[in-house]
Write a protein that holds these residues in place. Structure first.
Motif, PDB file in Angstrom:
ATOM      1  N   SER A  72      17.187   2.664   2.891  1.00 12.12           N
ATOM      2  CA  SER A  72      17.126   0.884   3.037  1.00 12.12           C
ATOM      3  C   SER A  72      18.420   0.787   4.332  1.00 12.12           C
ATOM      4  CB  SER A  72      17.724   0.210   1.749  1.00 12.12           C
ATOM      5  OG  SER A  72      16.999  -0.123   1.145  1.00 12.12           O
ATOM      6  N   ASN A  73      18.835  -0.370   4.842  1.00 14.28           N
ATOM      7  CA  ASN A  73      19.594  -0.819   5.505  1.00 14.28           C
ATOM      8  C   ASN A  73      21.230  -0.301   5.088  1.00 14.28           C
ATOM      9  OD1 ASN A  73      17.721  -0.638   7.986  1.00 14.28           O
ATOM     10  ND2 ASN A  73      17.318  -2.816   7.461  1.00 14.28           N
ATOM     11  N   VAL A  74      22.372   0.554   6.202  1.00 13.83           N
ATOM     12  CA  VAL A  74      23.542   0.956   5.235  1.00 13.83           C
ATOM     13  C   VAL A  74      24.523  -0.363   6.590  1.00 13.83           C
ATOM     14  CG1 VAL A  74      25.248   2.277   5.097  1.00 13.83           C
ATOM     15  CG2 VAL A  74      22.797   3.013   4.539  1.00 13.83           C
ATOM     16  N   TYR A  75      25.004  -1.417   6.184  1.00 11.14           N
ATOM     17  CA  TYR A  75      25.865  -1.843   6.858  1.00 11.14           C
ATOM     18  C   TYR A  75      26.644  -2.736   6.135  1.00 11.14           C
ATOM     19  CZ  TYR A  75      23.018  -5.694   5.179  1.00 11.14           C
ATOM     20  OH  TYR A  75      22.675  -6.603   4.709  1.00 11.14           O
ATOM     21  N   GLY A  76      28.687  -2.827   6.989  1.00 16.76           N
ATOM     22  CA  GLY A  76      29.203  -3.756   6.136  1.00 16.76           C
ATOM     23  C   GLY A  76      30.202  -2.845   6.937  1.00 16.76           C
ATOM     24  N   VAL A 118      22.058   1.450   9.944  1.00 13.78           N
ATOM     25  CA  VAL A 118      22.327   2.711   9.741  1.00 13.78           C
ATOM     26  C   VAL A 118      21.226   2.867   8.722  1.00 13.78           C
ATOM     27  CG1 VAL A 118      22.701   5.499   9.755  1.00 13.78           C
ATOM     28  CG2 VAL A 118      24.540   3.305  10.749  1.00 13.78           C
ATOM     29  N   ASN A 119      19.774   4.117   9.324  1.00 10.11           N
ATOM     30  CA  ASN A 119      19.291   4.504   8.272  1.00 10.11           C
ATOM     31  C   ASN A 119      18.887   6.422   8.623  1.00 10.11           C
ATOM     32  OD1 ASN A 119      17.005   3.866  10.572  1.00 10.11           O
ATOM     33  ND2 ASN A 119      16.932   1.703   8.723  1.00 10.11           N
ATOM     34  N   PHE A 120      18.354   6.482   7.295  1.00  7.62           N
ATOM     35  CA  PHE A 120      17.809   8.271   7.530  1.00  7.62           C
ATOM     36  C   PHE A 120      16.259   7.538   6.796  1.00  7.62           C
ATOM     37  CE2 PHE A 120      21.921   7.639   5.164  1.00  7.62           C
ATOM     38  CZ  PHE A 120      21.159   8.409   3.954  1.00  7.62           C
ATOM     39  N   TYR A 121      15.677  10.122   6.519  1.00  5.48           N
ATOM     40  CA  TYR A 121      15.246  10.353   6.307  1.00  5.48           C
ATOM     41  C   TYR A 121      15.160  11.085   5.319  1.00  5.48           C
ATOM     42  CZ  TYR A 121      11.492   7.388   9.102  1.00  5.48           C
ATOM     43  OH  TYR A 121      10.952   6.974   9.898  1.00  5.48           O
ATOM     44  N   THR A 122      15.379  10.725   3.183  1.00  2.00           N
ATOM     45  CA  THR A 122      15.583  11.818   2.524  1.00  2.00           C
ATOM     46  C   THR A 122      14.713  11.657   1.976  1.00  2.00           C
ATOM     47  OG1 THR A 122      17.753  11.786   0.819  1.00  2.00           O
ATOM     48  CG2 THR A 122      16.602   9.672   1.082  1.00  2.00           C
ATOM     49  N   ASN A 123      14.947  12.731  -0.304  1.00  2.00           N
ATOM     50  CA  ASN A 123      14.173  12.328  -0.418  1.00  2.00           C
ATOM     51  C   ASN A 123      14.664  12.116  -1.801  1.00  2.00           C
ATOM     52  OD1 ASN A 123      15.352  16.125   0.594  1.00  2.00           O
ATOM     53  ND2 ASN A 123      13.150  15.836  -0.202  1.00  2.00           N
ATOM     54  N   PRO A 174      26.132   7.336  -3.144  1.00  2.00           N
ATOM     55  CA  PRO A 174      26.751   8.030  -3.038  1.00  2.00           C
ATOM     56  C   PRO A 174      28.044   7.381  -3.689  1.00  2.00           C
ATOM     57  CG  PRO A 174      25.901   7.393  -1.025  1.00  2.00           C
ATOM     58  CD  PRO A 174      25.339   7.237  -1.897  1.00  2.00           C
ATOM     59  N   GLN A 175      29.169   7.518  -4.031  1.00  2.00           N
ATOM     60  CA  GLN A 175      29.890   6.534  -4.251  1.00  2.00           C
ATOM     61  C   GLN A 175      30.640   5.225  -3.672  1.00  2.00           C
ATOM     62  OE1 GLN A 175      30.403   7.684  -7.847  1.00  2.00           O
ATOM     63  NE2 GLN A 175      31.321   4.806  -8.193  1.00  2.00           N
ATOM     64  N   GLY A 222      29.218  -2.144  -3.940  1.00  5.75           N
ATOM     65  CA  GLY A 222      27.953  -2.422  -3.225  1.00  5.75           C
ATOM     66  C   GLY A 222      25.988  -2.790  -3.010  1.00  5.75           C
ATOM     67  N   ILE A 223      26.212  -1.128  -1.879  1.00  7.25           N
ATOM     68  CA  ILE A 223      25.563  -0.323  -1.667  1.00  7.25           C
ATOM     69  C   ILE A 223      24.699   0.099  -1.714  1.00  7.25           C
ATOM     70  CG2 ILE A 223      24.763   0.391   1.083  1.00  7.25           C
ATOM     71  CD1 ILE A 223      27.121  -1.014   2.034  1.00  7.25           C
ATOM     72  N   ASN A 224      23.521  -0.190  -1.908  1.00  6.95           N
ATOM     73  CA  ASN A 224      22.244   0.423  -2.200  1.00  6.95           C
ATOM     74  C   ASN A 224      21.306   1.979  -1.428  1.00  6.95           C
ATOM     75  OD1 ASN A 224      21.529  -0.035  -5.157  1.00  6.95           O
ATOM     76  ND2 ASN A 224      20.730  -1.950  -4.518  1.00  6.95           N
ATOM     77  N   LEU A 225      21.447   3.189  -1.352  1.00  7.62           N
ATOM     78  CA  LEU A 225      20.857   3.579  -0.685  1.00  7.62           C
ATOM     79  C   LEU A 225      19.763   3.768   0.070  1.00  7.62           C
ATOM     80  CD1 LEU A 225      21.931   5.916   2.156  1.00  7.62           C
ATOM     81  CD2 LEU A 225      21.112   7.666   0.289  1.00  7.62           C
ATOM     82  N   ILE A 226      19.197   3.763  -1.194  1.00  3.53           N
ATOM     83  CA  ILE A 226      17.521   3.594  -2.384  1.00  3.53           C
ATOM     84  C   ILE A 226      17.903   2.091  -2.513  1.00  3.53           C
ATOM     85  CG2 ILE A 226      15.173   4.245  -2.791  1.00  3.53           C
ATOM     86  CD1 ILE A 226      17.061   6.070  -0.366  1.00  3.53           C
TER      87      ILE A 226
END
Length: 805
Positions: free
Chosen positions: A603-607, A625-630, A675-676, A682-686
């Motif tokens: 998901s988009n990471v911002y803030g 920012v976003n990127f591919y991940t397992n 990550p912590q 309150g940001i969800n990476l996925i």
């Protein structure tokens, strides 16, 4: 990611009523028709070194012939497959430069999980990474729309894992496109059509011709050209939006603030298929395809009073244009023969796809009046693939004195792949001194520091054994080992399948196997700046600069990323094939596919919580920012039901009835944790949006019902498809949207004069069915159709004239 053992679970098998007017069995039908059907159903896909009919196959196989493809009207090759097969869905993607390559998913799995072959040989991938719509895997799938439809004899679709036989990426199945191979005769056709709205004017020309080559050989050439006009189905902008400072011009504005939709496309494709026998046990063969496609896609209106415009340059605002040019080719050369009792086949093939982006109506607002008004070079993506194969096979009636007829097949493959990106004009991405938005608008750009040139080699070997313990029982076993010269390392995969005839008309078949899919080079290296719009936590479309960074970059790792790992899969299938009458076929197959470490875009990471990290990477404040991940471990389970029957109505002709059904459900068994640092903010990476791409964005059920009526020279094809409901999830559940099930009906009527000239009139979506309008409200008027599994363009009519010689 923590993995735990998973029970196979229960398939949601339900009793299905097959009351599709299958009718009484015809006592006598033309021998020519019986011969034609038998010829079409002989297949080799899913088996190494032998051929069987569809009814005798130990794995579920569907056949699409050229006539069916030509009756799909407006559709190109990928969309045509989705119209004819229930387990395939052709997603829509109407966002600028992503509008050209669209996802063709099988069993709700992304396109990259289905291997594409041409004449049994691997087709090269495209250069575009999947991003947008419901496929955010980042993998570069094969673009089969660059193969001329006129060159296709038929398509064999294996709806079962074949990773051990054909390659580790054949997780969901195999599409084998068989090219025409006749040494004489030909076909030419022309068609014209429009959407009911008057948009999307489409013109097609196609032809193919066979020639004799040497003694008993052939050379078959094919070509097609097409032009499709642009089409939009957006609403008018809300009155709350004001584009002009003065009232007179504001009142005159047509309030068209968005032109997203189907892009304008001009394309042509060429192909040949040839074989030259040089002796009774030796022949040379070759095929090649070449295609070019130019697309022109419009975007959001840049208001004259907005930050993305310069009034001195565009006093009335502008719609940025994405120009995308694909150049694609593949050539194969090989020889085959028989030596010392073994059939051998040696081949080499090279393919390349080049994807170039430009814009002939645009501006970098931060440069003010000094900005160019067109950008000839924004970014270029290129994928190359060179594959060498040696396959040998032999049949034994009594191998090792075991009195067990055995088919032995084995082979070696070397695959070289290269993914390259090339930076565009500096003026497209630099930030000037003018107080306005930065970068060419609605554009994807590559900077020199983002260029990549990645090469990978793969060496594989397989062994495939087929046993016939009795006339009623077949057992197959295959194993494959692969070595990658990058971090993907080594892998071993296997497949066991069997078919047993319970009676003369009923057979049981099953499959058990494993697979391994190395990260695509695009998933590893793709990184771009996107100066378009994106979605916020509530699903709202907002202007933003988004940077997709490589998963192994320092920025990605600071935000919870890591180097990509291969995906591992396991599959199980169980089915029945029933032929209750000579002209009736029914198959029912259940399947389960587990995939671990499935790769997707975050998901988009911002803030504010991550602004310091983003700034440390040299990015502008406020960049997404976003990127591919397992990200996921998933489980997909479902059933495929296919039935067909022919009824002879005497002097009223004959009808071939068909019914096909797919039920498909994907669940997430495990998900990568944030990550912590992100969790505390309150940001969800996925986030829920990415989970929704896999679980609810594709229809859980799909019906395809058809009837083909032939009466002398009159031929009528009627097909109706029911797409189940779909949903779009946002990061915040308030932004979730659901879209109801819909029936879409196609009709084609043709009449043949003088046994050669056929005139046709037809329509796709003849009742002009549209998806529900339930997407998040957008003041600019963006169509609220979400990402439906069928085109939201509405009804389309066409006429066609064809001549066979």
């Amino acid at each position: 990611m923590h993995h735990t053992a998973k029970p196979l679970g229960l398939f949601p098998l339900s009793t299905l009523a097959l009351a599709l007017a299958l009718g009484a069995q015809a006592p006598n039908l033309a021998a020519e028709e019986e011969k034609r059907l038998e010829t079409v159903t002989v297949i080799s896909t899913g088996l190494r070194g032998q051929q069987r009919t569809v009814a005798d196959s130990p794995a579920p196989i569907d056949i699409i012939n050229s006539e069916q493809l030509l009756k799909t009207g407006r559709a190109e090759l990928s969309e045509a497959i989705s119209k004819l097969l229930p387990s395939f869905n052709f997603g829509t993607n109407i966002a600028g430069y992503n509008s050209v390559n669209r996802p063709l998913s099988n069993r709700s799995l992304a396109p990259v999980y289905t291997l594409v072959l041409v004449n049994g040989k691997r087709r090269h991938n495209g250069a575009t990474a999947a991003r947008g719509s419901i496929d955010n895997s980042g993998a570069n799938a094969v673009d089969i729309d660059l193969i001329p439809v006129s060159a296709v004899s038929h398509i064999e679709v294996l709806k079962d894992s074949a990773a051990a036989q054909y390659g580790s990426d054949a997780v969901a199945g195999v599409v084998n496109i068989i090219l025409k191979s006749s040494a004489s005769g030909g076909h030419v056709e022309s068609s014209y059509g429009k959407l009911y709205s008057g948009q999307g004017e489409s013109i097609k020309f196609a032809g193919n011709q066979g020639f004799e080559l040497g003694d008993g050989g052939f050379f078959h050439a094919s070509a097609d050209a097409r032009k499709r006009g642009t089409a939009q189905w957006n609403d008018k902008a809300d009155r709350s939006l004001r584009a002009y400072a003065d009232d007179a011009r504001e009142a005159a504005w047509d309030r068209v603030a968005i032109k997203n939709g189907d892009p304008d496309i001009e394309a042509f494709n060429l192909a040949y298929n040839a074989e030259l026998p040089l002796a009774d046990d030796f022949s040379l063969y070759s095929y090649a395809t070449y295609g070019e496609r130019d697309a022109e896609a419009y975007n959001y209106y840049r208001f004259p009073n907005g930050t993305a415009s310069v009034p001195e340059v565009f006093p009335n605002g502008y719609y940025p244009v994405n120009n995308i040019k694909d150049t694609d080719y593949q050539a194969l050369f090989g020889g085959k023969g028989r030596l010392a009792g073994w059939d051998w086949d040696l081949s080499t093939t090279y393919g390349r796809n080049n994807n170039h982006h430009s814009s002939d109506l645009n501006i970098n607002p931060s440069l003010g009046t000094a900005s160019p008004l067109k950008f000839n070079d924004l970014a270029t993506f290129r994928f190359e693939q060179w594959v060498n194969n040696l396959d040998v096979t032999r049949s034994y009636e009594n191998l090792f004195d075991l009195s067990l007829p055995t088919q032995v097949s084995l082979g070696l493959e070397h695959r070289w792949e290269r993914y390259s990106t090339f930076a565009g004009d500096e003026a497209a991405y630099i930030t000037g001194s003018y107080n306005a938005a930065s970068g060419a608008q609605a554009a994807l750009t590559i900077r020199p520091e983002n260029e990549v040139d990645l090469i990978r080699n793969n060496v594989a070997g397989y062994l495939d054994l087929g046993f016939d313990p009795s006339d009623r029982w077949y057992i197959g076993a295959a194993a494959r080992v692969e070595h990658y010269d990058d971090d993907s390392g080594n892998t071993f995969g296997f497949k066991l399948n069997s078919r047993y005839e319970l009676t003369d008309t009923l057979a049981l078949r099953g499959t058990l196997g494993s697979g391994f899919r190395a990260p695509s080079l695009t998933q590893i290296a793709y990184n771009v700046y996107d100066n378009r719009v994106t979605t916020d936590a509530f699903g709202n479309v907002v202007p933003a600069v988004t940077y997709l960074t490589p998963s192994g970059s320092a920025l990605a790792k600071a935000l919870g990323g890591d180097d990509l790992k291969p995906e591992k899969s396991r599959n199980l299938g169980l089915g029945l094939a029933w032929k209750p009458a000579p002209r009736t076929n029914i198959t029912l197959d259940a399947y389960l596919i587990d995939i671990d470490d499935r790769i997707t875009l975050t998901s988009n990471v911002y803030g504010s919580a991550v602004n310091s990290i983003i700034a440390a990477a040299g990015l502008q404040a406020g960049t997404y920012v976003n990127f591919y991940t397992n990200a996921f471990d998933t489980r997909t389970r479902g059933i495929d039901l296919v039935a067909d029957h022919s009824t002879d109505f005497g002097r009223w002709g004959d009808v071939r009835w068909s019914a096909a059904f797919n039920y498909n459900k994907t669940t997430i068994e495990d998900v990568k944790r944030s990550p912590q640092l992100l969790a505390d903010a309150g940001i969800n990476l996925i986030g829920r949006d990415r989970k929704g791409d896999l679980t609810v964005a594709s229809p859980r059920t799909k019906w395809v019902l058809g009837a083909n009526w032939n009466l002398g020279n009159l031929s009528t094809s009627l097909q109706t498809t029911r797409y189940g409901s779909v949903s779009t999830l946002a990061l915040n559940s308030v932004g979730d949207r659901s879209f109801g099930a819909k029936w879409v009906t196609d009709l084609d009527v043709g009449y043949t004069f003088f046994d050669r000239l056929t005139l046709s009139l037809g329509g796709t979506n003849i009742f002009n069915v549209r998806p529900d309008k339930n997407a998040v409200y957008n003041a600019n008027g963006l169509a609220r159709y979400g990402n439906p599994p069928f085109s939201p363009a509405g009804g389309f009519w066409y006429t066609k004239i064809a001549y066979d010689f």
